[in-house]
Design a protein around this motif. Structure first.
Motif, PDB file in Angstrom:
ATOM      1  N   GLY A  61      40.798  36.312  44.770  1.00 29.67           N
ATOM      2  CA  GLY A  61      40.722  35.374  43.636  1.00 29.67           C
ATOM      3  C   GLY A  61      40.276  36.068  42.365  1.00 29.67           C
ATOM      4  N   PHE A  62      39.253  36.909  42.471  1.00 30.66           N
ATOM      5  CA  PHE A  62      38.796  37.677  41.316  1.00 30.66           C
ATOM      6  C   PHE A  62      39.922  38.563  40.797  1.00 30.66           C
ATOM      7  CE2 PHE A  62      37.406  41.827  39.814  1.00 30.66           C
ATOM      8  CZ  PHE A  62      36.668  41.476  38.701  1.00 30.66           C
ATOM      9  N   SER A  63      40.606  39.232  41.733  1.00 30.56           N
ATOM     10  CA  SER A  63      41.693  40.141  41.369  1.00 30.56           C
ATOM     11  C   SER A  63      42.818  39.413  40.655  1.00 30.56           C
ATOM     12  CB  SER A  63      42.242  40.828  42.620  1.00 30.56           C
ATOM     13  OG  SER A  63      41.247  41.603  43.237  1.00 30.56           O
ATOM     14  N   ALA A  64      43.148  38.212  41.138  1.00 28.37           N
ATOM     15  CA  ALA A  64      44.207  37.425  40.500  1.00 28.37           C
ATOM     16  C   ALA A  64      43.818  37.074  39.066  1.00 28.37           C
ATOM     17  CB  ALA A  64      44.489  36.164  41.307  1.00 28.37           C
ATOM     18  N   ASP A  65      42.568  36.658  38.875  1.00 31.91           N
ATOM     19  CA  ASP A  65      42.092  36.335  37.524  1.00 31.91           C
ATOM     20  C   ASP A  65      42.119  37.559  36.620  1.00 31.91           C
ATOM     21  OD1 ASP A  65      41.662  33.721  38.354  1.00 31.91           O
ATOM     22  OD2 ASP A  65      39.486  33.954  38.552  1.00 31.91           O
ATOM     23  N   LEU A  66      41.633  38.685  37.142  1.00 27.09           N
ATOM     24  CA  LEU A  66      41.625  39.919  36.359  1.00 27.09           C
ATOM     25  C   LEU A  66      43.046  40.355  36.028  1.00 27.09           C
ATOM     26  CD1 LEU A  66      40.038  42.304  35.141  1.00 27.09           C
ATOM     27  CD2 LEU A  66      40.209  43.410  37.382  1.00 27.09           C
ATOM     28  N   SER A  67      43.934  40.264  37.006  1.00 25.13           N
ATOM     29  CA  SER A  67      45.333  40.661  36.791  1.00 25.13           C
ATOM     30  C   SER A  67      45.982  39.804  35.722  1.00 25.13           C
ATOM     31  CB  SER A  67      46.120  40.548  38.099  1.00 25.13           C
ATOM     32  OG  SER A  67      45.605  41.429  39.068  1.00 25.13           O
ATOM     33  N   GLU A  68      45.742  38.498  35.779  1.00 24.54           N
ATOM     34  CA  GLU A  68      46.329  37.588  34.801  1.00 24.54           C
ATOM     35  C   GLU A  68      45.796  37.872  33.394  1.00 24.54           C
ATOM     36  OE1 GLU A  68      46.516  32.814  33.790  1.00 24.54           O
ATOM     37  OE2 GLU A  68      45.993  33.458  35.807  1.00 24.54           O
ATOM     38  N   THR A  69      44.484  38.038  33.288  1.00 24.40           N
ATOM     39  CA  THR A  69      43.874  38.314  31.988  1.00 24.40           C
ATOM     40  C   THR A  69      44.381  39.641  31.420  1.00 24.40           C
ATOM     41  OG1 THR A  69      41.892  37.090  32.622  1.00 24.40           O
ATOM     42  CG2 THR A  69      41.680  38.628  30.782  1.00 24.40           C
ATOM     43  N   THR A  70      44.413  40.655  32.263  1.00 22.92           N
ATOM     44  CA  THR A  70      44.897  41.967  31.816  1.00 22.92           C
ATOM     45  C   THR A  70      46.351  41.883  31.387  1.00 22.92           C
ATOM     46  OG1 THR A  70      43.328  43.061  33.277  1.00 22.92           O
ATOM     47  CG2 THR A  70      45.172  44.386  32.479  1.00 22.92           C
ATOM     48  N   GLY A  71      47.144  41.157  32.159  1.00 24.06           N
ATOM     49  CA  GLY A  71      48.558  40.998  31.811  1.00 24.06           C
ATOM     50  C   GLY A  71      48.745  40.313  30.474  1.00 24.06           C
ATOM     51  N   LEU A  72      47.928  39.293  30.218  1.00 29.82           N
ATOM     52  CA  LEU A  72      48.023  38.586  28.939  1.00 29.82           C
ATOM     53  C   LEU A  72      47.607  39.480  27.774  1.00 29.82           C
ATOM     54  CD1 LEU A  72      46.585  35.087  29.943  1.00 29.82           C
ATOM     55  CD2 LEU A  72      48.963  35.628  29.357  1.00 29.82           C
ATOM     56  N   MET A  73      46.597  40.319  28.003  1.00 26.40           N
ATOM     57  CA  MET A  73      46.092  41.181  26.929  1.00 26.40           C
ATOM     58  C   MET A  73      47.004  42.378  26.667  1.00 26.40           C
ATOM     59  SD  MET A  73      41.996  41.023  27.750  1.00 26.40           S
ATOM     60  CE  MET A  73      41.728  42.576  26.981  1.00 26.40           C
ATOM     61  N   THR A  74      47.612  42.905  27.717  1.00 29.80           N
ATOM     62  CA  THR A  74      48.397  44.127  27.556  1.00 29.80           C
ATOM     63  C   THR A  74      49.904  43.906  27.568  1.00 29.80           C
ATOM     64  OG1 THR A  74      48.488  44.596  29.938  1.00 29.80           O
ATOM     65  CG2 THR A  74      46.602  45.479  28.703  1.00 29.80           C
ATOM     66  N   GLY A  75      50.331  42.762  28.081  1.00 31.36           N
ATOM     67  CA  GLY A  75      51.756  42.498  28.207  1.00 31.36           C
ATOM     68  C   GLY A  75      52.391  43.194  29.391  1.00 31.36           C
ATOM     69  N   HIS A  76      51.554  43.788  30.265  1.00 29.43           N
ATOM     70  CA  HIS A  76      52.051  44.477  31.460  1.00 29.43           C
ATOM     71  C   HIS A  76      51.520  43.774  32.700  1.00 29.43           C
ATOM     72  CE1 HIS A  76      53.567  47.788  29.070  1.00 29.43           C
ATOM     73  NE2 HIS A  76      52.391  47.888  28.466  1.00 29.43           N
ATOM     74  N   ASP A  77      52.368  43.668  33.705  1.00 28.79           N
ATOM     75  CA  ASP A  77      51.934  43.091  34.967  1.00 28.79           C
ATOM     76  C   ASP A  77      50.987  44.045  35.677  1.00 28.79           C
ATOM     77  OD1 ASP A  77      53.398  40.772  34.636  1.00 28.79           O
ATOM     78  OD2 ASP A  77      55.131  41.519  35.747  1.00 28.79           O
ATOM     79  N   LEU A  78      49.960  43.470  36.286  1.00 27.85           N
ATOM     80  CA  LEU A  78      48.986  44.244  37.039  1.00 27.85           C
ATOM     81  C   LEU A  78      48.621  43.433  38.270  1.00 27.85           C
ATOM     82  CD1 LEU A  78      46.780  46.612  37.098  1.00 27.85           C
ATOM     83  CD2 LEU A  78      45.261  44.887  36.134  1.00 27.85           C
ATOM     84  N   ASN A  79      48.530  44.086  39.414  1.00 24.12           N
ATOM     85  CA  ASN A  79      48.092  43.427  40.633  1.00 24.12           C
ATOM     86  C   ASN A  79      46.860  44.179  41.122  1.00 24.12           C
ATOM     87  OD1 ASN A  79      47.642  42.448  43.232  1.00 24.12           O
ATOM     88  ND2 ASN A  79      49.827  42.166  43.644  1.00 24.12           N
ATOM     89  N   TYR A  80      45.687  43.733  40.672  1.00 21.67           N
ATOM     90  CA  TYR A  80      44.445  44.436  40.983  1.00 21.67           C
ATOM     91  C   TYR A  80      44.155  44.410  42.479  1.00 21.67           C
ATOM     92  CZ  TYR A  80      39.685  46.196  40.470  1.00 21.67           C
ATOM     93  OH  TYR A  80      38.549  46.955  40.554  1.00 21.67           O
ATOM     94  N   PHE A  81      44.481  43.310  43.147  1.00 17.77           N
ATOM     95  CA  PHE A  81      44.240  43.254  44.584  1.00 17.77           C
ATOM     96  C   PHE A  81      45.064  44.319  45.300  1.00 17.77           C
ATOM     97  CE2 PHE A  81      44.545  41.618  48.946  1.00 17.77           C
ATOM     98  CZ  PHE A  81      43.194  41.462  49.211  1.00 17.77           C
ATOM     99  N   GLN A  82      46.281  44.531  44.863  1.00 20.58           N
ATOM    100  CA  GLN A  82      47.114  45.575  45.469  1.00 20.58           C
ATOM    101  C   GLN A  82      46.510  46.950  45.207  1.00 20.58           C
ATOM    102  OE1 GLN A  82      49.671  45.137  47.612  1.00 20.58           O
ATOM    103  NE2 GLN A  82      49.471  47.324  47.896  1.00 20.58           N
ATOM    104  N   ILE A  83      45.902  47.126  44.050  1.00 23.41           N
ATOM    105  CA  ILE A  83      45.238  48.393  43.743  1.00 23.41           C
ATOM    106  C   ILE A  83      44.063  48.604  44.704  1.00 23.41           C
ATOM    107  CG2 ILE A  83      43.838  49.608  42.013  1.00 23.41           C
ATOM    108  CD1 ILE A  83      45.647  48.198  39.874  1.00 23.41           C
ATOM    109  N   VAL A  84      43.261  47.550  44.916  1.00 21.10           N
ATOM    110  CA  VAL A  84      42.132  47.641  45.855  1.00 21.10           C
ATOM    111  C   VAL A  84      42.649  47.963  47.255  1.00 21.10           C
ATOM    112  CG1 VAL A  84      40.257  46.354  46.976  1.00 21.10           C
ATOM    113  CG2 VAL A  84      40.640  46.093  44.517  1.00 21.10           C
ATOM    114  N   LYS A  85      43.659  47.238  47.688  1.00 20.52           N
ATOM    115  CA  LYS A  85      44.223  47.446  49.034  1.00 20.52           C
ATOM    116  C   LYS A  85      44.788  48.857  49.182  1.00 20.52           C
ATOM    117  CE  LYS A  85      47.559  45.502  52.313  1.00 20.52           C
ATOM    118  NZ  LYS A  85      47.800  46.795  52.862  1.00 20.52           N
ATOM    119  N   SER A  86      45.511  49.325  48.190  1.00 20.43           N
ATOM    120  CA  SER A  86      46.071  50.677  48.251  1.00 20.43           C
ATOM    121  C   SER A  86      44.980  51.734  48.323  1.00 20.43           C
ATOM    122  CB  SER A  86      46.956  50.952  47.036  1.00 20.43           C
ATOM    123  OG  SER A  86      48.096  50.140  47.071  1.00 20.43           O
TER     124      SER A  86
END
Length: 173
Positions: A85-110
């Motif tokens: 849930g935290f990762s989804a929120d962070l990913s969405e916020t980052t995406g809105l700020m940068t215009g790039h998709d980010l999946n923070y949970f996938q980064i943690v998992k990887s």
């Protein structure tokens, strides 16, 4: 993240407490403030990787120390659901700020998968921190940077010890 002797804790609360511990940045700030000037890795990279390592070490520790506990799966599920849930929120916020998709949970998992693979490749290592430290420094940009190796090793050791102490203090409701 401790519990009084008479206090009982639900498995949901344990997962939430571990999540809050993993997300707390005070120790990360101290590590960055005390990072040696001689370190070759950029402080921003070290800070970013420290947060990932703390999340991963917390999740790994709860599974390791609760290996034979009937509550392990429920606590782990709750912890990782909160991280997701935290990762989804962070990913969405980052995406809105940068215009790039980010999946923070996938980064943690990887990153978790990478640490597990590195540990599996060195089965002769008796102390995981001796393997985690150089891997951490490599993720920060220089696997041979002794100062960054030490920071990663210390974060891993401290996180594991704190999670162990907390889990040993719990009386389940």
């Amino acid at each position: 993240m401790t519990q009084s002797e008479n206090e009982k804790t639900s498995v949901e609360q344990v997962g939430e407490n571990l999540f809050n511990f993993a997300m707390d940045r005070e120790d990360i700030k101290l590590f960055i403030e005390n990072l040696a000037d001689e370190a070759n890795c950029k402080p921003a990279a070290v800070e970013y990787e420290l947060q990932l390592l703390k999340i991963i070490a917390t999740g790994w520790s709860l599974s390791f120390f609760l290996e034979n506990s009937s509550q392990r799966d429920q606590i782990a599920e709750n912890f990782w659901k909160l991280i997701h849930g935290f990762s989804a929120d962070l990913s969405e916020t980052t995406g809105l700020m940068t215009g790039h998709d980010l999946n923070y949970f996938q980064i943690v998992k990887s990153r978790l998968d990478e640490y597990v693979d590195i540990l599996a490749d060195q089965p002769e290592a008796t102390e995981p921190a001796a393997v985690i430290g150089p891997a951490f420094a490599g993720f920060c940009g220089d696997a041979d940077d002794i100062y960054t190796i030490m920071v990663g090793s210390r974060m891993f050791i401290i996180t594991v010890a704190r999670v162990k102490d907390y889990l040993e203090s719990i009386v389940f409701a």
